[in-house]
Design a protein around this motif. Sequence first.
Motif, short mmCIF file in Angstrom:
data_model
loop_
_atom_site.label_atom_id
_atom_site.label_comp_id
_atom_site.label_asym_id
_atom_site.label_seq_id
_atom_site.Cartn_x
_atom_site.Cartn_y
_atom_site.Cartn_z
N THR A 79 0.85 -1.19 0.00
CA THR A 79 0.00 0.00 0.00
C THR A 79 0.89 1.24 0.00
OG1 THR A 79 -1.52 -1.27 1.36
CG2 THR A 79 -1.89 1.11 1.27
N PRO A 80 0.80 2.07 -1.05
CA PRO A 80 1.64 3.28 -1.05
C PRO A 80 1.32 4.15 0.15
CG PRO A 80 0.55 2.97 -3.18
CD PRO A 80 -0.05 1.97 -2.24
N VAL A 81 2.35 4.70 0.78
CA VAL A 81 2.14 5.59 1.92
C VAL A 81 1.57 6.90 1.39
CG1 VAL A 81 3.23 6.83 3.82
CG2 VAL A 81 4.00 4.52 3.23
N THR A 82 0.43 7.32 1.97
CA THR A 82 -0.21 8.55 1.50
C THR A 82 0.00 9.70 2.48
OG1 THR A 82 -2.24 7.74 2.50
CG2 THR A 82 -1.99 7.44 0.11
N GLN A 83 0.12 9.40 3.77
CA GLN A 83 0.42 10.49 4.71
C GLN A 83 1.20 9.99 5.91
OE1 GLN A 83 -2.88 12.30 6.69
NE2 GLN A 83 -4.20 10.51 6.56
N ASP A 84 2.11 10.87 6.38
CA ASP A 84 2.92 10.59 7.57
C ASP A 84 2.44 11.48 8.71
OD1 ASP A 84 5.11 8.74 7.00
OD2 ASP A 84 5.68 10.20 5.48
N ARG A 85 2.32 10.90 9.87
CA ARG A 85 1.96 11.68 11.07
C ARG A 85 2.95 11.34 12.17
NH1 ARG A 85 -0.86 14.24 8.37
NH2 ARG A 85 -3.11 14.57 8.35
N PHE A 86 3.37 12.36 12.92
CA PHE A 86 4.29 12.14 14.04
C PHE A 86 3.70 12.89 15.23
CE2 PHE A 86 8.55 13.27 16.08
CZ PHE A 86 8.77 11.99 16.57
N HIS A 87 3.27 12.14 16.26
CA HIS A 87 2.55 12.75 17.38
C HIS A 87 3.31 12.59 18.69
CE1 HIS A 87 -1.68 12.38 15.33
NE2 HIS A 87 -0.87 13.22 14.72
N PHE A 88 3.23 13.63 19.50
CA PHE A 88 3.67 13.52 20.89
C PHE A 88 2.40 13.32 21.73
CE2 PHE A 88 4.26 15.61 25.03
CZ PHE A 88 5.25 14.79 25.52
N MET A 221 -13.11 3.39 9.53
CA MET A 221 -11.96 3.82 10.34
C MET A 221 -10.64 3.67 9.60
SD MET A 221 -13.59 4.52 12.95
CE MET A 221 -12.76 4.71 14.47
N HIS A 222 -10.68 2.96 8.47
CA HIS A 222 -9.45 2.54 7.81
C HIS A 222 -9.04 3.53 6.73
CE1 HIS A 222 -7.12 -0.38 5.15
NE2 HIS A 222 -6.45 -0.30 6.28
N LYS A 223 -7.82 4.06 6.85
CA LYS A 223 -7.34 5.03 5.85
C LYS A 223 -6.06 4.47 5.24
CE LYS A 223 -9.19 9.11 8.19
NZ LYS A 223 -9.65 8.52 9.45
N PRO A 224 -6.20 3.62 4.20
CA PRO A 224 -5.02 2.94 3.63
C PRO A 224 -3.91 3.93 3.29
CG PRO A 224 -7.04 2.29 2.48
CD PRO A 224 -7.42 3.37 3.44
N GLY A 225 -2.71 3.57 3.68
CA GLY A 225 -1.55 4.41 3.36
C GLY A 225 -1.16 5.36 4.47
N THR A 226 -1.96 5.44 5.55
CA THR A 226 -1.60 6.35 6.64
C THR A 226 -0.57 5.71 7.56
OG1 THR A 226 -3.75 7.42 6.60
CG2 THR A 226 -2.51 7.63 8.63
N VAL A 227 0.44 6.50 7.87
CA VAL A 227 1.52 6.05 8.75
C VAL A 227 1.57 6.98 9.95
CG1 VAL A 227 4.05 6.06 8.93
CG2 VAL A 227 2.95 4.93 7.01
N LEU A 228 1.46 6.44 11.17
CA LEU A 228 1.53 7.25 12.38
C LEU A 228 2.64 6.72 13.27
CD1 LEU A 228 0.33 9.30 14.50
CD2 LEU A 228 -1.06 7.38 15.32
N SER A 243 5.66 4.33 19.36
CA SER A 243 4.76 3.39 18.70
C SER A 243 4.79 3.57 17.19
CB SER A 243 3.33 3.63 19.17
OG SER A 243 2.85 4.81 18.55
N PHE A 244 4.25 2.57 16.51
CA PHE A 244 3.97 2.71 15.07
C PHE A 244 2.56 2.20 14.80
CE2 PHE A 244 6.01 -1.46 15.54
CZ PHE A 244 5.19 -2.31 14.80
N LEU A 245 1.92 2.80 13.83
CA LEU A 245 0.56 2.37 13.47
C LEU A 245 0.40 2.59 11.97
CD1 LEU A 245 -2.66 3.08 15.44
CD2 LEU A 245 -2.59 3.59 13.01
N TYR A 246 0.25 1.49 11.24
CA TYR A 246 0.21 1.58 9.78
C TYR A 246 -1.12 1.04 9.26
CZ TYR A 246 5.32 1.76 10.56
OH TYR A 246 6.58 2.08 11.01
#
Length: 538
Positions: A79-88, A221-228, A243-246
């Motif tokens: 699944t191509p990554v469509t968005q990256d998120r980095f959270h504190f 709830m599923h957003k294919p390609g989202t990386v957190l 953590s990671f959540l893909y």
Amino acid sequence: MTRETMTFDFVIVGAGPAGLSAAIRLAQLGRARNKTPDICVIEKGETVGAHILSGAVLEPTALEQLLPDWRERQPPPHTPVTQDRFHFLTPKHHLRLPTPPQMKNHGNYIISLGLWCRWLAEQAEQMGVSIFPGFPATELICENNRILGVITGDQGRDKTGEPTARFQPGIALRARQTLFAEGCRGFLSEQLMRQFRLRENCDPQTYAIGIKELWEIPPGMHKPGTVLHTVGWPMPHNTYGGSFLYHADNQRLALGFVTGLDYSNPWLNPYELFQQWKTHPSIAPLLASGKRLCYGARCLNEGGLQSLPRPVFPGGVLTGCAAGFLNVPKIKGIHTAMQSGILAAESVFEAQSGETCTVFMKKLQDSELHRELYRARNIRPAMKWGLWPGLVYSAIDTVLLRGQAPWTLKNTADYASLNKASLSPKPHYPSHDGRITYDLMSSVWLAGTRHDEKQPVHLKLKNENVPVTVNLAEYAGPEQRYCPAGVYEFIRPENESPYLQINAPNCVHCKACDIKDPTQNIVWTPPEGGSGPRYEGM
Ligand SMILES: Cc1cc2nc3c(=O)[nH]c(=O)nc-3n(C[C@H](O)[C@H](O)[C@H](O)COP(=O)(O)OP(=O)(O)OC[C@H]3O[C@@H](n4cnc5c(N)ncnc54)[C@H](O)[C@@H]3O)c2cc1C
Ligand code: SF4
């Protein structure tokens, strides 16, 4: 004992991305030169991929190099990554931070590494490589201080090591060159490092434990390609990890929690941290109507360039995470494992039996792999100063200094980092709700792990007394908490002394005990072939 002997040009130990890339490259080199080298890959898992656990976001650079037409070869879902998120995270809130440059995943794919290894194995087999799953390499064939292959494990010994009616001796696999691609903390790779003093001029290797679950969640709830990726709560501020959540294909969510094994509080429990993290208000709603499909754990290298051993010795090489080729700031080791496998193959192809392929070191030195690890080398050690100082240093090192700082920060061994239990605060972990958070044993069940209980215990203690006299007395038995499979249990019979019970059949082969035991008293050895987890899609 007489044992069968098979002879190959190359034996490769481990069917992960490093070993399979090496096999494919060797076959390609053979084809290009009208030769048909005999190449054999052995794998301790029951099937290829059964012991593979990763995130995983794949950077396809090495794959493009190895199989430029990979898209036409019916690869598994990617699944191509469509968005990256980095959270504190704080206990109740999340703050979006700028994604560090190394963690940007444009052009990368979310995959299941287990499925991809199966596919890589098929590609290798089509090129004539022999792949034998269910065969752990347990001994080196060493003659005149040269490695001439490996011996696979015996089958059918009883608990005391005596042969039973179903006894089958292991097979001697002799090779011109042997490539060790056992992944992080490989059993034979570590022996080779000791035997040939391969770690003499490098820092100690350092590690983290990654615990992962695979979920199926509703389409809404599923957003294919989202990386957190998240840092912060619930990790103590002085401990490295996050953590990671893909969001993968087919409503699959791959999530996990990585804890640096240099943590100092012996009460810390990586499994419970992961469970607690899932209850965060920004994570729990994703899982509330979902179903957990699989669970597992695996250690990963964190030492980087300064912890790489000399990867060559007479008769063979170390590749992939067996040596430690992982880019920690990127949290990626697949493309680096593949790249090191490719370079290893190119280095050993023309080598003589027992030769030391120093050309591998030269190729590594001149490679993009080396340049990548060089730029990344100071990020993880800086995290020892704490999350915020570490993040600020990382930004300066990456953006201002571009990874070219005139210094290299040092690594120290993880097993030496524990403080005494009596001096350490005892964290409180919430109870499990059976919906989002689960008890350890129901999780281990989802790893599908199996070991014949009649075989010798594969987790060996160098000294039987140390678990009670040192680990329990001084560190409150940390193996009860860092083992993500409940293998270690201190039993306290009434009016008798406590003792350590080792529930070896639960083991998921993560290697944390081999790494973190404070006196290095626990030795992980390969159990009978095919034992261990049966991961599906991890
Ligand atoms: C939780 C987690 C998340 C990760 N996320 C990512 C990510 O998103 N992207 C990324 O690029 N990387 C990621 N990585 C790192 C990546 O998975 C590894 O760097 C990579 O798998 C290393 O490949 P390898 O071939 O060296 O070893 P492995 O993938 O570990 O493969 C080694 C193989 O050898 C077999 N083996 C071991 N010993 C023996 C023996 N004695 N005999 C026979 N067989 C043996 C094992 O069973 C295994 O199949 C992650 C790792 C973890 C643990
Ligand atoms: S016994 Fe050791 S290798 Fe096995 S699961 Fe526990 S910590 Fe990991």
